[in-house]
Design a protein around this motif. Sequence first.
Motif, PDB file in Angstrom:
ATOM      1  N   ALA A  17     -16.981  -2.964  -4.177  1.00 41.52           N
ATOM      2  CA  ALA A  17     -15.579  -3.042  -3.563  1.00 41.52           C
ATOM      3  C   ALA A  17     -15.188  -1.975  -3.148  1.00 41.52           C
ATOM      4  CB  ALA A  17     -15.004  -3.923  -5.506  1.00 41.52           C
ATOM      5  N   PRO A  18     -14.856  -2.378  -2.177  1.00 38.45           N
ATOM      6  CA  PRO A  18     -14.388  -0.787  -0.799  1.00 38.45           C
ATOM      7  C   PRO A  18     -13.144  -0.371  -2.168  1.00 38.45           C
ATOM      8  CG  PRO A  18     -13.334  -2.961  -0.088  1.00 38.45           C
ATOM      9  CD  PRO A  18     -14.388  -3.124  -1.196  1.00 38.45           C
ATOM     10  N   ALA A  19     -12.976   1.155  -2.549  1.00 36.47           N
ATOM     11  CA  ALA A  19     -12.148   1.619  -2.214  1.00 36.47           C
ATOM     12  C   ALA A  19     -11.965   2.559  -1.833  1.00 36.47           C
ATOM     13  CB  ALA A  19     -12.653   3.251  -3.605  1.00 36.47           C
ATOM     14  N   PHE A  20      -9.888   2.247  -1.291  1.00 41.48           N
ATOM     15  CA  PHE A  20      -8.977   2.486  -0.685  1.00 41.48           C
ATOM     16  C   PHE A  20      -8.325   4.031  -1.262  1.00 41.48           C
ATOM     17  CE2 PHE A  20     -10.314  -1.648   0.204  1.00 41.48           C
ATOM     18  CZ  PHE A  20     -10.562  -1.550   1.550  1.00 41.48           C
ATOM     19  N   THR A  22      -5.504   7.113  -1.421  1.00 38.97           N
ATOM     20  CA  THR A  22      -6.251   8.339  -1.031  1.00 38.97           C
ATOM     21  C   THR A  22      -5.166   9.317  -1.710  1.00 38.97           C
ATOM     22  OG1 THR A  22      -6.991   7.660   1.402  1.00 38.97           O
ATOM     23  CG2 THR A  22      -6.403  10.022   1.401  1.00 38.97           C
ATOM     24  N   GLU A  94      -1.023  -2.244  -5.406  1.00 41.59           N
ATOM     25  CA  GLU A  94      -1.790  -0.777  -5.975  1.00 41.59           C
ATOM     26  C   GLU A  94      -0.302   0.715  -6.363  1.00 41.59           C
ATOM     27  OE1 GLU A  94      -4.621  -0.220  -7.395  1.00 41.59           O
ATOM     28  OE2 GLU A  94      -5.169  -1.922  -6.851  1.00 41.59           O
ATOM     29  N   TYR A 116      -1.836   7.161  -2.335  1.00 35.80           N
ATOM     30  CA  TYR A 116      -2.265   6.026  -1.244  1.00 35.80           C
ATOM     31  C   TYR A 116      -2.811   4.681  -1.616  1.00 35.80           C
ATOM     32  CZ  TYR A 116      -0.107   2.173   1.444  1.00 35.80           C
ATOM     33  OH  TYR A 116       0.045   0.849   1.815  1.00 35.80           O
ATOM     34  N   ARG A 117      -2.981   4.130  -2.222  1.00 30.23           N
ATOM     35  CA  ARG A 117      -4.018   3.513  -2.775  1.00 30.23           C
ATOM     36  C   ARG A 117      -4.006   2.037  -2.335  1.00 30.23           C
ATOM     37  NH1 ARG A 117      -1.939   5.833  -6.668  1.00 30.23           N
ATOM     38  NH2 ARG A 117      -2.839   6.964  -8.462  1.00 30.23           N
ATOM     39  N   GLU A 118      -3.386   1.180  -1.392  1.00 28.96           N
ATOM     40  CA  GLU A 118      -3.693  -0.136  -0.962  1.00 28.96           C
ATOM     41  C   GLU A 118      -4.493   0.269   0.247  1.00 28.96           C
ATOM     42  OE1 GLU A 118      -2.198  -2.540  -1.915  1.00 28.96           O
ATOM     43  OE2 GLU A 118      -0.215  -1.765  -2.833  1.00 28.96           O
ATOM     44  N   SER A 119      -4.993  -1.096   0.947  1.00 30.11           N
ATOM     45  CA  SER A 119      -6.204  -0.704   2.033  1.00 30.11           C
ATOM     46  C   SER A 119      -5.102  -1.278   2.817  1.00 30.11           C
ATOM     47  CB  SER A 119      -6.927  -2.936   2.163  1.00 30.11           C
ATOM     48  OG  SER A 119      -5.873  -3.191   2.031  1.00 30.11           O
ATOM     49  N   HIS A 120      -3.932  -1.520   3.587  1.00 29.58           N
ATOM     50  CA  HIS A 120      -3.094  -2.016   4.201  1.00 29.58           C
ATOM     51  C   HIS A 120      -1.542  -1.096   3.920  1.00 29.58           C
ATOM     52  CE1 HIS A 120      -6.024  -5.101   4.664  1.00 29.58           C
ATOM     53  NE2 HIS A 120      -6.269  -4.958   6.593  1.00 29.58           N
ATOM     54  N   SER A 157       5.003  -1.690   0.815  1.00 31.02           N
ATOM     55  CA  SER A 157       5.556  -0.704   0.290  1.00 31.02           C
ATOM     56  C   SER A 157       6.426  -0.477   0.799  1.00 31.02           C
ATOM     57  CB  SER A 157       3.909   0.283   1.470  1.00 31.02           C
ATOM     58  OG  SER A 157       2.894  -0.473   0.261  1.00 31.02           O
TER      59      SER A 157
END
Length: 178
Positions: A17-20, A22, A94, A116-120, A157
């Motif tokens: 699972a990727p972690a996004f 930052t 997130e 910021y924890r979302e992928s987009h 967001s």
Amino acid sequence: MTKPLHCILLAAGAVGAPAFATQYLTAEKAQALMFPEATAFRRQDIGLTTAQMQQVEKLAGVPSRSVNWRVVAALKGDVPIGYMVLDEVIGKFELISFAVGLNPDASVRQIEILTYRESHGGEIRNPAWRKQFVGKRAPGGLAIGDGIANISGATLSCTHVTDGVRRIAAIAQIVLTK
């Protein structure tokens, strides 16, 4: 003995699972960025009464969400020159951690995205988008489509951070201004 396919797939998903997430700023770096002229910072957390929570909800148009708020006063000498309030809202799935710098009159001085924890949707960190908040007070002009532009692909967001800033501006207007 072989493992069932669903166990293998679950294990692969958990490991791959990727972690996004930052982290862009700490709270301390954000306060220094927001108030470069400050000579000191003092933690000044606030607790809202039931009546104040109701006022916040009426002024902001969103639930007050919490009784306790993390606030740091920015001082120049002994004089408060503003406040930084820390908060988190859900993006799409997130949490987004952010800080709102406020002037003594409860107008927004600056906002900073801390984590910021979302992928987009990380475009909400762009200076041009964050600059839209400067000088605004609750409730006027602090809504998507009413003073704050949406970013395509980051709608949730944008909406949730904007609602959070409006809530904080309302809290500041009710509790921090004298």
